[in-house]
Design a protein around this motif. Structure first.
Motif, PDB file in Angstrom:
ATOM      1  N   ASP A   7       0.802  -1.114  -0.123  1.00  0.00           N
ATOM      2  CA  ASP A   7      -0.109  -0.083  -0.036  1.00  0.00           C
ATOM      3  C   ASP A   7       0.880   1.073  -0.095  1.00  0.00           C
ATOM      4  N   LEU A   8       0.470   2.083  -0.940  1.00  0.00           N
ATOM      5  CA  LEU A   8       1.451   3.514  -0.974  1.00  0.00           C
ATOM      6  C   LEU A   8       0.516   4.708  -0.182  1.00  0.00           C
ATOM      7  N   ILE A   9       1.371   5.507   0.840  1.00  0.00           N
ATOM      8  CA  ILE A   9       0.693   6.400   1.535  1.00  0.00           C
ATOM      9  C   ILE A   9       1.340   7.600   1.316  1.00  0.00           C
ATOM     10  N   ASP A  10       0.764   8.472   1.258  1.00  0.00           N
ATOM     11  CA  ASP A  10       1.511   9.917   0.963  1.00  0.00           C
ATOM     12  C   ASP A  10       0.586  11.075   1.430  1.00  0.00           C
ATOM     13  N   ASP A  39      10.763   3.992  -7.238  1.00  0.00           N
ATOM     14  CA  ASP A  39       9.875   4.391  -7.958  1.00  0.00           C
ATOM     15  C   ASP A  39       8.930   5.657  -7.440  1.00  0.00           C
ATOM     16  N   ALA A  40       8.323   5.499  -6.498  1.00  0.00           N
ATOM     17  CA  ALA A  40       7.535   6.128  -5.845  1.00  0.00           C
ATOM     18  C   ALA A  40       8.191   7.404  -5.462  1.00  0.00           C
ATOM     19  N   ALA A  41       9.232   7.445  -4.978  1.00  0.00           N
ATOM     20  CA  ALA A  41       9.967   8.782  -4.562  1.00  0.00           C
ATOM     21  C   ALA A  41      10.364   9.552  -5.962  1.00  0.00           C
ATOM     22  N   ARG A  42      10.850   8.745  -6.815  1.00  0.00           N
ATOM     23  CA  ARG A  42      11.064   9.596  -8.185  1.00  0.00           C
ATOM     24  C   ARG A  42       9.906  10.305  -8.953  1.00  0.00           C
ATOM     25  N   GLU A  43       8.707   9.817  -8.599  1.00  0.00           N
ATOM     26  CA  GLU A  43       7.541  10.119  -9.146  1.00  0.00           C
ATOM     27  C   GLU A  43       7.297  11.524  -8.224  1.00  0.00           C
ATOM     28  N   SER A  44       7.361  11.232  -7.018  1.00  0.00           N
ATOM     29  CA  SER A  44       7.118  12.298  -5.987  1.00  0.00           C
ATOM     30  C   SER A  44       7.908  13.533  -6.124  1.00  0.00           C
ATOM     31  N   MET A  45       9.208  13.503  -6.638  1.00  0.00           N
ATOM     32  CA  MET A  45       9.990  14.428  -6.779  1.00  0.00           C
ATOM     33  C   MET A  45       9.712  15.126  -8.172  1.00  0.00           C
ATOM     34  N   GLN A  46       9.184  14.447  -9.174  1.00  0.00           N
ATOM     35  CA  GLN A  46       8.716  15.160 -10.248  1.00  0.00           C
ATOM     36  C   GLN A  46       7.516  16.085 -10.305  1.00  0.00           C
ATOM     37  N   PRO A  51       7.320  19.984   0.984  1.00  0.00           N
ATOM     38  CA  PRO A  51       7.686  18.858   1.583  1.00  0.00           C
ATOM     39  C   PRO A  51       6.803  17.474   1.478  1.00  0.00           C
ATOM     40  N   ARG A  52       7.473  16.492   1.279  1.00  0.00           N
ATOM     41  CA  ARG A  52       6.817  15.153   1.045  1.00  0.00           C
ATOM     42  C   ARG A  52       7.079  13.829   1.994  1.00  0.00           C
ATOM     43  N   GLU A  53       6.346  13.206   2.431  1.00  0.00           N
ATOM     44  CA  GLU A  53       6.608  11.752   3.010  1.00  0.00           C
ATOM     45  C   GLU A  53       5.828  10.925   2.232  1.00  0.00           C
ATOM     46  N   THR A  54       6.412   9.879   1.749  1.00  0.00           N
ATOM     47  CA  THR A  54       5.711   8.731   1.199  1.00  0.00           C
ATOM     48  C   THR A  54       6.174   7.336   1.834  1.00  0.00           C
ATOM     49  N   THR A  55       5.037   6.613   2.160  1.00  0.00           N
ATOM     50  CA  THR A  55       5.384   5.211   2.980  1.00  0.00           C
ATOM     51  C   THR A  55       4.713   4.155   2.022  1.00  0.00           C
ATOM     52  N   ILE A  56       5.572   3.101   2.040  1.00  0.00           N
ATOM     53  CA  ILE A  56       4.917   1.809   1.581  1.00  0.00           C
ATOM     54  C   ILE A  56       4.745   1.074   2.667  1.00  0.00           C
ATOM     55  N   GLU A  57       3.682   0.713   2.905  1.00  0.00           N
ATOM     56  CA  GLU A  57       3.154  -0.310   4.262  1.00  0.00           C
ATOM     57  C   GLU A  57       3.174  -1.699   3.522  1.00  0.00           C
ATOM     58  N   VAL A  58       3.776  -2.608   3.814  1.00  0.00           N
ATOM     59  CA  VAL A  58       3.540  -3.961   3.316  1.00  0.00           C
ATOM     60  C   VAL A  58       2.760  -4.905   4.296  1.00  0.00           C
ATOM     61  N   ARG A  59       1.929  -5.605   3.858  1.00  0.00           N
ATOM     62  CA  ARG A  59       1.060  -6.254   4.722  1.00  0.00           C
ATOM     63  C   ARG A  59       0.606  -7.761   3.842  1.00  0.00           C
ATOM     64  N   VAL A  72      11.259  14.094   1.713  1.00  0.00           N
ATOM     65  CA  VAL A  72      11.781  15.196   1.124  1.00  0.00           C
ATOM     66  C   VAL A  72      11.348  16.161   1.622  1.00  0.00           C
ATOM     67  N   GLU A  73      12.465  17.249   2.044  1.00  0.00           N
ATOM     68  CA  GLU A  73      12.136  18.653   2.468  1.00  0.00           C
ATOM     69  C   GLU A  73      13.233  19.430   1.635  1.00  0.00           C
ATOM     70  N   VAL A  74      12.634  20.389   1.023  1.00  0.00           N
ATOM     71  CA  VAL A  74      13.328  21.212   0.452  1.00  0.00           C
ATOM     72  C   VAL A  74      13.491  22.474   1.367  1.00  0.00           C
ATOM     73  N   GLU A  75      14.806  23.255   1.640  1.00  0.00           N
ATOM     74  CA  GLU A  75      14.847  24.159   2.523  1.00  0.00           C
ATOM     75  C   GLU A  75      15.625  25.285   1.657  1.00  0.00           C
ATOM     76  N   HIS A  76      15.209  26.465   1.257  1.00  0.00           N
ATOM     77  CA  HIS A  76      15.889  27.721   0.831  1.00  0.00           C
ATOM     78  C   HIS A  76      16.767  28.242   1.878  1.00  0.00           C
ATOM     79  N   VAL A  77      18.086  28.233   1.534  1.00  0.00           N
ATOM     80  CA  VAL A  77      18.782  29.048   2.577  1.00  0.00           C
ATOM     81  C   VAL A  77      19.208  30.386   2.096  1.00  0.00           C
ATOM     82  N   ARG A  78      18.783  30.785   0.947  1.00  0.00           N
ATOM     83  CA  ARG A  78      19.173  32.252   0.533  1.00  0.00           C
ATOM     84  C   ARG A  78      18.149  32.527  -0.726  1.00  0.00           C
TER      85      ARG A  78
END
Length: 80
Positions: A7-10, A39-46, A51-59, A72-78
């Protein structure tokens, strides 16, 4: 062989795996889960800069057996 569901949770919700895949051992399950997460992370980044957190829960038929998380968290420092 045991059937496992991935299961994909985002932030958009949960996508439930209705079919699953059969594996003989947990090492193979972990390998499949990490490949699915890549694969999910690559799609999420596109599609997201926020900020995103994605979880795959295996059951299995009895409930959760493993979670794989990617954050993933993007922080602009300047600013320009």
């Amino acid at each position: 062989m045991t059937r496992y569901f991935f299961d994909l949770i985002d932030p958009d919700g949960r996508l439930v795996d209705e079919e699953g895949l059969e594996f003989t051992d947990m090492e193979a399950v972990e390998r499949e889960a990490t490949e699915a997460m890549a694969d999910a992370a690559r799609e999420s980044m596109q599609r997201a800069i926020k900020p995103r957190e994605t979880t795959i829960e295996v059951r299995d038929e009895f409930g959760p057996v493993m979670r794989v998380r990617f954050s993933v968290e993007v922080e602009h420092v300047r600013t320009q």
